[in-house]
Design an enzyme around this catalytic site. Structure first.
Site, PDB file in Angstrom:
ATOM      1  N   ARG A   1     -30.668 114.914 -85.815  1.00  0.00           N
ATOM      2  CA  ARG A   1     -29.523 114.527 -84.978  1.00  0.00           C
ATOM      3  C   ARG A   1     -28.325 115.452 -85.159  1.00  0.00           C
ATOM      4  O   ARG A   1     -27.442 115.505 -84.302  1.00  0.00           O
ATOM      5  CB  ARG A   1     -29.172 113.055 -85.210  1.00  0.00           C
ATOM      6  CG  ARG A   1     -30.191 112.106 -84.580  1.00  0.00           C
ATOM      7  CD  ARG A   1     -29.832 110.661 -84.843  1.00  0.00           C
ATOM      8  NE  ARG A   1     -29.972 110.303 -86.227  1.00  0.00           N
ATOM      9  CZ  ARG A   1     -31.083 109.881 -86.796  1.00  0.00           C
ATOM     10  NH1 ARG A   1     -32.179 109.749 -86.075  1.00  0.00           N
ATOM     11  NH2 ARG A   1     -31.123 109.589 -88.080  1.00  0.00           N
TER      12      ARG A   1
ATOM     13  N   GLU B   1     -33.986 107.220-102.372  1.00  0.00           N
ATOM     14  CA  GLU B   1     -34.181 105.891-102.961  1.00  0.00           C
ATOM     15  C   GLU B   1     -35.594 105.785-103.548  1.00  0.00           C
ATOM     16  O   GLU B   1     -35.789 105.298-104.652  1.00  0.00           O
ATOM     17  CB  GLU B   1     -33.965 104.837-101.876  1.00  0.00           C
ATOM     18  CG  GLU B   1     -33.709 103.463-102.441  1.00  0.00           C
ATOM     19  CD  GLU B   1     -33.461 102.456-101.324  1.00  0.00           C
ATOM     20  OE1 GLU B   1     -33.285 102.882-100.163  1.00  0.00           O
ATOM     21  OE2 GLU B   1     -33.467 101.256-101.644  1.00  0.00           O
TER      22      GLU B   1
HETATM   23  P1  AMP Z   1     -27.935 110.067 -96.565  1.00  0.00           P
HETATM   24  O1  AMP Z   1     -28.642 111.260 -97.134  1.00  0.00           O
HETATM   25  O2  AMP Z   1     -28.216 108.793 -97.284  1.00  0.00           O
HETATM   26  O3  AMP Z   1     -26.437 110.316 -96.407  1.00  0.00           O
HETATM   27  O4  AMP Z   1     -28.547 109.799 -95.117  1.00  0.00           O
HETATM   28  C1  AMP Z   1     -28.125 110.562 -94.077  1.00  0.00           C
HETATM   29  C2  AMP Z   1     -29.218 110.786 -93.067  1.00  0.00           C
HETATM   30  O5  AMP Z   1     -29.987 109.629 -92.790  1.00  0.00           O
HETATM   31  C3  AMP Z   1     -28.574 111.205 -91.767  1.00  0.00           C
HETATM   32  O6  AMP Z   1     -29.318 112.300 -91.259  1.00  0.00           O
HETATM   33  C4  AMP Z   1     -28.671 109.994 -90.866  1.00  0.00           C
HETATM   34  O7  AMP Z   1     -29.101 110.401 -89.603  1.00  0.00           O
HETATM   35  C5  AMP Z   1     -29.702 109.081 -91.509  1.00  0.00           C
HETATM   36  N1  AMP Z   1     -29.232 107.697 -91.713  1.00  0.00           N
HETATM   37  C6  AMP Z   1     -29.093 107.081 -92.933  1.00  0.00           C
HETATM   38  N2  AMP Z   1     -28.684 105.811 -92.794  1.00  0.00           N
HETATM   39  C7  AMP Z   1     -28.523 105.602 -91.463  1.00  0.00           C
HETATM   40  C8  AMP Z   1     -28.088 104.481 -90.664  1.00  0.00           C
HETATM   41  N3  AMP Z   1     -27.745 103.307 -91.211  1.00  0.00           N
HETATM   42  N4  AMP Z   1     -28.032 104.639 -89.329  1.00  0.00           N
HETATM   43  C9  AMP Z   1     -28.375 105.820 -88.757  1.00  0.00           C
HETATM   44  N5  AMP Z   1     -28.802 106.899 -89.438  1.00  0.00           N
HETATM   45  C10 AMP Z   1     -28.878 106.801 -90.785  1.00  0.00           C
END
Ligand code: AMP
Length: 177
Positions: free
Chosen positions: A61, A98
């Site tokens: 995205r 996780e």
């Molecule tokens: P993180 O590495 O945990 O910051 O996760 C970020 C990535 O996961 C991004 O590329 C987001 O597109 C996706 N992502 C994680 N949680 C969500 C959520 N609640 N809604 C949409 N996309 C998410």
């Protein structure tokens, strides 16, 4: 257009991709022409004077606005992808999720020390993905690196901003949670 209006164009999908996760779906923002333009305008205004030469979009995205912004800034666009997707020689960084680990990679010739880099993704949750991408970009020793998300998720037990090294240039368009 206000940030509230942009927020109203987001779709929130409960229990996706698994139970208990509230998924913030940007496809409804992207399909609305005025919202898409507004997001690009906001980002352009923020980064137009920073001398950005490369925008790095995080799969998948982060590719959408990342590429639009790169074109507006007169910068190049670089894809940060999951392993096995890029055809030429890559550099990669693995990071803890996780459950288990994940890896992100970019082409070895994508960035040079002369570049000023902006990393972009749609949403900041734990920060794990972007912290790894920033580490990856910093391996090229660019002149500067900036980090941007459309959405910053902040709720109890989740403050992804804190995962970044002190002094990271990080900005987000809207905060939710
Ligand atoms: P993180 O590495 O945990 O910051 O996760 C970020 C990535 O996961 C991004 O590329 C987001 O597109 C996706 N992502 C994680 N949680 C969500 C959520 N609640 N809604 C949409 N996309 C998410």
């Amino acid at each position: 257009m206000s940030i509230e209006t942009l927020k109203n164009h987001l779709r929130v999908v409960p229990d996706f991709p698994k139970k208990g996760i509230q998924f913030y779906d940007i496809t409804t923002l992207m399909k609305d022409a005025e919202s898409l333009k507004e997001l690009a305008d906001i980002l352009y205004e923020e980064y137009k004077d920073k001398g950005i030469t490369k925008v790095v979009g995080i799969e998948s995205r982060g590719f959408i606005l990342g590429a639009i912004l790169a074109e507006r800034l007169g910068a190049g666009f670089v894809l940060a992808r999951k392993p096995g997707k890029l055809p030429a020689e890559t550099v990669q960084v693995s990071y803890n999720k996780e459950y288990g680990t994940d890896t992100i990679e970019i082409h070895k010739d994508a960035i040079t020390p002369d570049d000023v880099v902006l990393l972009h993704d749609d949403l900041l949750a734990t920060g794990g993905t972007m912290v790894a991408a920033l580490e990856l970009v910093n391996m090229f020793k660019p002149k500067a690196a900036y980090v941007n998300f459309i959405i910053e998720l902040v709720c109890e037990g989740l403050h992804g901003r804190d995962a970044f090294p002190e002094g990271t240039n990080l900005s987000t368009i809207m905060t939710l949670g």
